[in-house]
Motif scaffolding. Structure first.
Motif, PDB file in Angstrom:
ATOM      1  N   LEU A  80      16.365  34.619  35.196  1.00  0.00           N
ATOM      2  CA  LEU A  80      17.679  33.730  35.331  1.00  0.00           C
ATOM      3  C   LEU A  80      17.931  33.523  34.000  1.00  0.00           C
ATOM      4  O   LEU A  80      19.105  33.039  33.138  1.00  0.00           O
ATOM      5  CB  LEU A  80      17.750  32.322  35.882  1.00  0.00           C
ATOM      6  CG  LEU A  80      17.282  32.420  37.489  1.00  0.00           C
ATOM      7  CD1 LEU A  80      16.760  31.005  37.895  1.00  0.00           C
ATOM      8  CD2 LEU A  80      18.534  33.319  37.859  1.00  0.00           C
TER       9      LEU A  80
ATOM     10  N   LEU B 185      17.892  26.702  33.271  1.00  0.00           N
ATOM     11  CA  LEU B 185      18.783  26.413  34.734  1.00  0.00           C
ATOM     12  C   LEU B 185      19.332  25.213  34.515  1.00  0.00           C
ATOM     13  O   LEU B 185      18.139  24.569  34.599  1.00  0.00           O
ATOM     14  CB  LEU B 185      18.297  27.332  35.739  1.00  0.00           C
ATOM     15  CG  LEU B 185      19.663  26.910  37.082  1.00  0.00           C
ATOM     16  CD1 LEU B 185      19.030  27.543  38.194  1.00  0.00           C
ATOM     17  CD2 LEU B 185      19.077  25.205  37.236  1.00  0.00           C
TER      18      LEU B 185
ATOM     19  N   ARG C 258      23.988  30.041  38.884  1.00  0.00           N
ATOM     20  CA  ARG C 258      22.644  29.439  38.412  1.00  0.00           C
ATOM     21  C   ARG C 258      21.549  29.037  40.183  1.00  0.00           C
ATOM     22  O   ARG C 258      22.452  27.959  39.954  1.00  0.00           O
ATOM     23  CB  ARG C 258      22.117  30.323  37.389  1.00  0.00           C
ATOM     24  CG  ARG C 258      22.026  30.720  36.778  1.00  0.00           C
ATOM     25  CD  ARG C 258      21.935  30.990  35.227  1.00  0.00           C
ATOM     26  NE  ARG C 258      22.075  30.147  34.681  1.00  0.00           N
ATOM     27  CZ  ARG C 258      20.876  29.236  33.672  1.00  0.00           C
ATOM     28  NH1 ARG C 258      20.100  30.159  32.950  1.00  0.00           N
ATOM     29  NH2 ARG C 258      20.522  28.196  33.111  1.00  0.00           N
TER      30      ARG C 258
END
Length: 166
Positions: free
Chosen positions: A87, A92, A117
């Protein structure tokens, strides 16, 4: 993706908790928890522990992740070598959560960053106990003054599959 290690630390500059999840494939996922996100998510985590995962819960010194030969242990330092970030390295920033049963003795927590995400964490009772313990300790260290007890009631209006946070 079997979980190998979990770590929760306090980022005092950004006033966030950082959840790091490492897998046996040398992948690391990073998720930021804000104070509000943790406050809203906590009752759902503890309800899952007291409900669907209650019969499988036991005091934890190491966690069997149901994968042959794989365990999480509190004695091992968090792995930092040769890590891939599926990611990206930037954590995130979780703003939505979905928590649902995922078969007998299992649950699935999806943490999402709006329409950007997302990350899915497979939970057993042991892993959820460890995660809750780490989140609680990091919250105390951050001096967030949250009442993170294990008897917090969840509103009856929450439906399975519905987003827990917006």
């Amino acid at each position: 993706m079997p979980t190998l290690q979990l770590q929760v630390t306090n980022n005092s500059v950004q006033d966030r908790l950082l959840l790091r999840v490492s897998t046996q494939d040398s992948e690391e996922y990073r998720i930021y928890f804000t104070r509000r996100y943790l406050r809203e998510l906590w009752p759902h985590l503890t309800a899952m522990l007291a409900g669907h995962l209650a019969n499988t819960a036991a005091p934890v010194t190491s966690v069997d992740t149901s994968e042959p030969g794989e365990q999480m242990s509190f004695e091992q330092p968090f792995r930092e070598d040769n890590v891939n970030y599926p990611l990206g390295k930037e954590p995130l920033l979780a703003s939505e959560a979905f928590l649902r049963e995922n078969g007998e003795g299992a649950a699935l927590l999806t943490m999402a960053e709006g329409r950007e995400r997302s990350f899915k964490l497979k939970l057993t009772a042991g892993i959820l106990q460890v995660l809750c313990s780490m989140l609680r300790a990091a919250s105390e260290k951050a001096d967030w003054n949250l009442a993170l007890d294990y008897h917090t009631a969840v509103s009856q209006s929450t439906h399975p599959g519905k987003s827990l946070l917006h």
